[in-house]
Write a protein that holds these residues in place. Structure first.
Motif, PDB file in Angstrom:
ATOM      1  N   ARG A 146      27.217  19.584   0.223  1.00 62.53           N
ATOM      2  CA  ARG A 146      27.569  19.448  -1.188  1.00 62.53           C
ATOM      3  C   ARG A 146      28.777  18.538  -1.373  1.00 62.53           C
ATOM      4  O   ARG A 146      28.811  17.710  -2.291  1.00 62.53           O
ATOM      5  CB  ARG A 146      27.838  20.831  -1.778  1.00 62.53           C
ATOM      6  CG  ARG A 146      26.566  21.643  -2.008  1.00 62.53           C
ATOM      7  CD  ARG A 146      26.866  23.057  -2.450  1.00 62.53           C
ATOM      8  NE  ARG A 146      25.655  23.749  -2.910  1.00 62.53           N
ATOM      9  CZ  ARG A 146      25.587  25.056  -3.175  1.00 62.53           C
ATOM     10  NH1 ARG A 146      26.666  25.820  -3.015  1.00 62.53           N
ATOM     11  NH2 ARG A 146      24.461  25.598  -3.600  1.00 62.53           N
ATOM     12  N   GLY A 147      29.779  18.682  -0.522  1.00 65.31           N
ATOM     13  CA  GLY A 147      30.956  17.839  -0.634  1.00 65.31           C
ATOM     14  C   GLY A 147      30.657  16.385  -0.366  1.00 65.31           C
ATOM     15  O   GLY A 147      31.311  15.491  -0.918  1.00 65.31           O
ATOM     16  N   SER A 148      29.656  16.125   0.464  1.00 70.24           N
ATOM     17  CA  SER A 148      29.316  14.754   0.864  1.00 70.24           C
ATOM     18  C   SER A 148      28.227  14.134  -0.005  1.00 70.24           C
ATOM     19  O   SER A 148      27.932  12.944   0.132  1.00 70.24           O
ATOM     20  CB  SER A 148      28.860  14.736   2.333  1.00 70.24           C
ATOM     21  OG  SER A 148      29.827  15.323   3.182  1.00 70.24           O
ATOM     22  N   GLY A 149      27.589  14.951  -0.848  1.00 73.96           N
ATOM     23  CA  GLY A 149      26.509  14.438  -1.677  1.00 73.96           C
ATOM     24  C   GLY A 149      25.255  14.100  -0.900  1.00 73.96           C
ATOM     25  O   GLY A 149      24.542  13.144  -1.230  1.00 73.96           O
ATOM     26  N   VAL A 150      24.953  14.897   0.139  1.00 75.35           N
ATOM     27  CA  VAL A 150      23.784  14.665   0.984  1.00 75.35           C
ATOM     28  C   VAL A 150      23.088  15.997   1.239  1.00 75.35           C
ATOM     29  O   VAL A 150      23.523  17.044   0.766  1.00 75.35           O
ATOM     30  CB  VAL A 150      24.182  14.018   2.333  1.00 75.35           C
ATOM     31  CG1 VAL A 150      24.748  12.626   2.118  1.00 75.35           C
ATOM     32  CG2 VAL A 150      25.197  14.907   3.068  1.00 75.35           C
ATOM     33  N   GLN A 151      22.010  15.947   2.003  1.00 77.23           N
ATOM     34  CA  GLN A 151      21.345  17.173   2.440  1.00 77.23           C
ATOM     35  C   GLN A 151      21.538  17.343   3.945  1.00 77.23           C
ATOM     36  O   GLN A 151      21.325  16.415   4.721  1.00 77.23           O
ATOM     37  CB  GLN A 151      19.843  17.139   2.143  1.00 77.23           C
ATOM     38  CG  GLN A 151      19.125  18.436   2.526  1.00 77.23           C
ATOM     39  CD  GLN A 151      17.634  18.392   2.231  1.00 77.23           C
ATOM     40  OE1 GLN A 151      16.886  17.653   2.863  1.00 77.23           O
ATOM     41  NE2 GLN A 151      17.209  19.177   1.245  1.00 77.23           N
ATOM     42  N   ALA A 152      21.961  18.527   4.345  1.00 78.80           N
ATOM     43  CA  ALA A 152      22.042  18.868   5.761  1.00 78.80           C
ATOM     44  C   ALA A 152      20.746  19.546   6.182  1.00 78.80           C
ATOM     45  O   ALA A 152      20.196  20.363   5.431  1.00 78.80           O
ATOM     46  CB  ALA A 152      23.219  19.788   6.024  1.00 78.80           C
ATOM     47  N   VAL A 153      20.268  19.209   7.363  1.00 75.82           N
ATOM     48  CA  VAL A 153      19.051  19.812   7.906  1.00 75.82           C
ATOM     49  C   VAL A 153      19.406  20.448   9.244  1.00 75.82           C
ATOM     50  O   VAL A 153      19.864  19.761  10.167  1.00 75.82           O
ATOM     51  CB  VAL A 153      17.931  18.770   8.095  1.00 75.82           C
ATOM     52  CG1 VAL A 153      16.675  19.442   8.653  1.00 75.82           C
ATOM     53  CG2 VAL A 153      17.625  18.062   6.784  1.00 75.82           C
ATOM     54  N   ILE A 154      19.207  21.756   9.341  1.00 77.79           N
ATOM     55  CA  ILE A 154      19.457  22.483  10.587  1.00 77.79           C
ATOM     56  C   ILE A 154      18.127  22.775  11.267  1.00 77.79           C
ATOM     57  O   ILE A 154      17.207  23.313  10.648  1.00 77.79           O
ATOM     58  CB  ILE A 154      20.204  23.807  10.320  1.00 77.79           C
ATOM     59  CG1 ILE A 154      21.573  23.554   9.683  1.00 77.79           C
ATOM     60  CG2 ILE A 154      20.350  24.613  11.610  1.00 77.79           C
ATOM     61  CD1 ILE A 154      22.553  22.834  10.569  1.00 77.79           C
ATOM     62  N   ASP A 155      18.027  22.417  12.540  1.00 78.66           N
ATOM     63  CA  ASP A 155      16.853  22.753  13.347  1.00 78.66           C
ATOM     64  C   ASP A 155      17.157  24.070  14.056  1.00 78.66           C
ATOM     65  O   ASP A 155      17.875  24.103  15.058  1.00 78.66           O
ATOM     66  CB  ASP A 155      16.590  21.626  14.354  1.00 78.66           C
ATOM     67  CG  ASP A 155      15.328  21.865  15.179  1.00 78.66           C
ATOM     68  OD1 ASP A 155      14.785  22.997  15.164  1.00 78.66           O
ATOM     69  OD2 ASP A 155      14.890  20.926  15.854  1.00 78.66           O
TER      70      ASP A 155
ATOM     71  N   VAL B 233      22.285  20.165  16.575  1.00 77.34           N
ATOM     72  CA  VAL B 233      21.583  21.228  15.850  1.00 77.34           C
ATOM     73  C   VAL B 233      20.911  20.737  14.574  1.00 77.34           C
ATOM     74  O   VAL B 233      20.271  21.535  13.872  1.00 77.34           O
ATOM     75  CB  VAL B 233      22.538  22.397  15.506  1.00 77.34           C
ATOM     76  CG1 VAL B 233      23.051  23.052  16.771  1.00 77.34           C
ATOM     77  CG2 VAL B 233      23.689  21.933  14.610  1.00 77.34           C
ATOM     78  N   GLY B 234      21.031  19.455  14.266  1.00 75.31           N
ATOM     79  CA  GLY B 234      20.405  19.000  13.031  1.00 75.31           C
ATOM     80  C   GLY B 234      20.760  17.580  12.679  1.00 75.31           C
ATOM     81  O   GLY B 234      21.228  16.804  13.524  1.00 75.31           O
ATOM     82  N   ARG B 235      20.569  17.262  11.418  1.00 74.14           N
ATOM     83  CA  ARG B 235      20.783  15.899  10.946  1.00 74.14           C
ATOM     84  C   ARG B 235      21.195  15.935   9.476  1.00 74.14           C
ATOM     85  O   ARG B 235      21.153  16.987   8.824  1.00 74.14           O
ATOM     86  CB  ARG B 235      19.520  15.075  11.114  1.00 74.14           C
ATOM     87  CG  ARG B 235      18.347  15.554  10.282  1.00 74.14           C
ATOM     88  CD  ARG B 235      17.064  14.812  10.571  1.00 74.14           C
ATOM     89  NE  ARG B 235      15.985  15.160   9.650  1.00 74.14           N
ATOM     90  CZ  ARG B 235      15.196  16.207   9.771  1.00 74.14           C
ATOM     91  NH1 ARG B 235      15.354  17.031  10.790  1.00 74.14           N
ATOM     92  NH2 ARG B 235      14.244  16.430   8.878  1.00 74.14           N
ATOM     93  N   VAL B 236      21.554  14.759   8.981  1.00 75.66           N
ATOM     94  CA  VAL B 236      21.932  14.594   7.576  1.00 75.66           C
ATOM     95  C   VAL B 236      21.015  13.546   6.968  1.00 75.66           C
ATOM     96  O   VAL B 236      20.702  12.530   7.600  1.00 75.66           O
ATOM     97  CB  VAL B 236      23.409  14.147   7.460  1.00 75.66           C
ATOM     98  CG1 VAL B 236      23.800  13.949   6.007  1.00 75.66           C
ATOM     99  CG2 VAL B 236      24.331  15.160   8.131  1.00 75.66           C
ATOM    100  N   GLN B 237      20.558  13.811   5.745  1.00 74.39           N
ATOM    101  CA  GLN B 237      19.664  12.869   5.086  1.00 74.39           C
ATOM    102  C   GLN B 237      19.965  12.840   3.582  1.00 74.39           C
ATOM    103  O   GLN B 237      20.732  13.654   3.072  1.00 74.39           O
ATOM    104  CB  GLN B 237      18.195  13.266   5.310  1.00 74.39           C
ATOM    105  CG  GLN B 237      17.823  14.624   4.753  1.00 74.39           C
ATOM    106  CD  GLN B 237      16.426  15.068   5.192  1.00 74.39           C
ATOM    107  OE1 GLN B 237      15.924  14.666   6.240  1.00 74.39           O
ATOM    108  NE2 GLN B 237      15.783  15.900   4.386  1.00 74.39           N
ATOM    109  N   ALA B 238      19.383  11.886   2.905  1.00 77.18           N
ATOM    110  CA  ALA B 238      19.548  11.810   1.459  1.00 77.18           C
ATOM    111  C   ALA B 238      18.983  13.076   0.821  1.00 77.18           C
ATOM    112  O   ALA B 238      17.982  13.634   1.283  1.00 77.18           O
ATOM    113  CB  ALA B 238      18.859  10.565   0.921  1.00 77.18           C
ATOM    114  N   GLY B 239      19.608  13.518  -0.240  1.00 81.46           N
ATOM    115  CA  GLY B 239      19.171  14.719  -0.919  1.00 81.46           C
ATOM    116  C   GLY B 239      20.356  15.610  -1.234  1.00 81.46           C
ATOM    117  O   GLY B 239      21.478  15.150  -1.356  1.00 81.46           O
ATOM    118  N   ASP B 240      20.081  16.905  -1.351  1.00 83.46           N
ATOM    119  CA  ASP B 240      21.156  17.848  -1.635  1.00 83.46           C
ATOM    120  C   ASP B 240      20.857  19.196  -1.004  1.00 83.46           C
ATOM    121  O   ASP B 240      19.712  19.512  -0.690  1.00 83.46           O
ATOM    122  CB  ASP B 240      21.389  17.993  -3.132  1.00 83.46           C
ATOM    123  CG  ASP B 240      20.141  18.482  -3.864  1.00 83.46           C
ATOM    124  OD1 ASP B 240      19.833  19.675  -3.790  1.00 83.46           O
ATOM    125  OD2 ASP B 240      19.456  17.646  -4.493  1.00 83.46           O
TER     126      ASP B 240
END
Length: 357
Positions: free
Chosen positions: A250-259, A343-350
């Protein structure tokens, strides 16, 4: 099973019996904290030298002193998570210093916060708590230069921690970039372990694993901040992996994805959680921010409980470019964090998405 009782006088009560919660599981739920801050409403002076304040629920405040130095300031304290007073002191101090490391800073000194039920706890027990904190600070190469003590209904210990960082090397929780990779420095499960400990269901080997994890200083922080490919850092504490990853997103304006399949866990944590060894804080965490988390197919209530499990003195969560992942893992390994993992990645989204079974 062992209850790892308090050392000191035979009449000394179990430390955990004197508190209604323990470790970072004591933290006020995110939603409640948000309401408190919303109603605080007073005027605030924000000088230009304040590089990091309240804006994104970051780990510490950062104040620019000059072109080459910024002061990192934070405080953290809580009630006992274990019954051994010396280990309680070590855990609380390690946890407090973690916020300095998470900002990319190096600690320079600390002040002790000591609130104890002096009529109920022998003085040697209180002294052991303070000594544990002193030993951790000595290991970090800093003094406890003062502090404050009060007589309290419940035992509480922690630190005000201060450090220094170059203003250009401050690492916030709000600078993750789409395309980044997420690396976690420590395995999850401290909250589950603490629940099992209270019910005397934690094995000796698991207890040792808990102490090892919670007293390991997050020294990779300032080393990671020296890497240009490291964009954001936070430490995973009372709001659980899901809560702190969501704050970062939320602070970065992105979506975090946890595997979820790649997230490291402390030994036997899944079995303990399945047996009901889950803290109340886990449920409060989910109630506070669950609407911002997308749980993938195959992820059940157990995964949800572990994702929201409150971590005391947890690991660093690092958002870095793909070409810096190897360097990041090398830093963790060199500093003794063998469980660090992608453990995951960051991508566009929220928000936060959790995938995998």
């Amino acid at each position: 099973m062992s209850n790892h009782t308090t050392t000191g006088a035979p009449s000394a009560p179990r430390l955990t019996s004197l508190s209604h919660g323990g470790g970072c599981g004591c933290k006020i739920a995110p939603a409640v904290l948000g309401e408190i801050l919303r109603h605080s409403g007073g005027a605030s002076v924000i000088p230009p030298e304040l590089l990091v304040g309240l804006e994104t629920a970051d780990d510490a405040a950062v104040y620019r002193l000059n072109e080459a130095q910024a002061l990192v300031a934070t405080t953290d304290f809580f009630m006992p998570i274990v019954d051994d007073p010396y280990e309680f002191g070590r855990i609380a101090a390690t946890n407090a210093l973690s916020d300095v490391y998470a900002m990319g800073g190096r600690p320079i000194m600390a002040l002790a916060l000591v609130a104890m039920p002096v009529a109920r706890l022998p003085l040697d027990v209180i002294g052991a708590i303070v000594r544990g904190g002193q030993d951790v600070c000595a290991a970090a190469g800093i003094p406890i230069a003062g502090g404050h003590t009060i007589d309290s209904v419940e035992p509480i210990y922690g630190l005000v921690a201060m450090g220094l960082v170059h203003p250009d090397r401050v690492r916030r929780n709000a600078a993750a970039q789409a395309g980044d990779v997420l690396v976690l420095g420590k395995p999850l499960g401290v909250g589950v372990y603490s629940a099992a400990l209270k019910k005397e269901q934690l094995g000796d080997a698991q207890y040792r694993a808990m102490i090892d994890a919670t007293t390991r200083l997050n020294t990779p922080g300032p080393l990671l901040a020296e890497l240009d490919g490291v964009h954001a850092i936070t430490d995973v504490t009372g709001f659980g992996l899901a809560g702190h990853a969501l704050e970062m997103a939320r602070g970065s304006g992105v979506q975090a994805v946890i595997d979820w399949a790649r997230v490291p866990l402390l030994p036997g944590v899944s079995d303990l959680a399945a047996a009901g060894m889950v803290t109340g804080a886990s449920g409060r965490n989910w109630a506070s921010y669950g609407e911002g988390v997308q749980l993938g197919a195959g992820l059940d209530a157990l995964a949800q409980a572990l994702l929201t499990d409150p971590q005391t003195s947890g690991g660093l969560l690092v958002s870095c470019s793909p070409d810096s992942v190897e360097q990041v893992l090398e830093v963790f390994a060199r500093e003794g964090f063998a469980d660090a993992a992608v453990v995951g990645r960051v991508q566009a989204g929220d928000g936060l998405q959790v995938v995998g079974a």
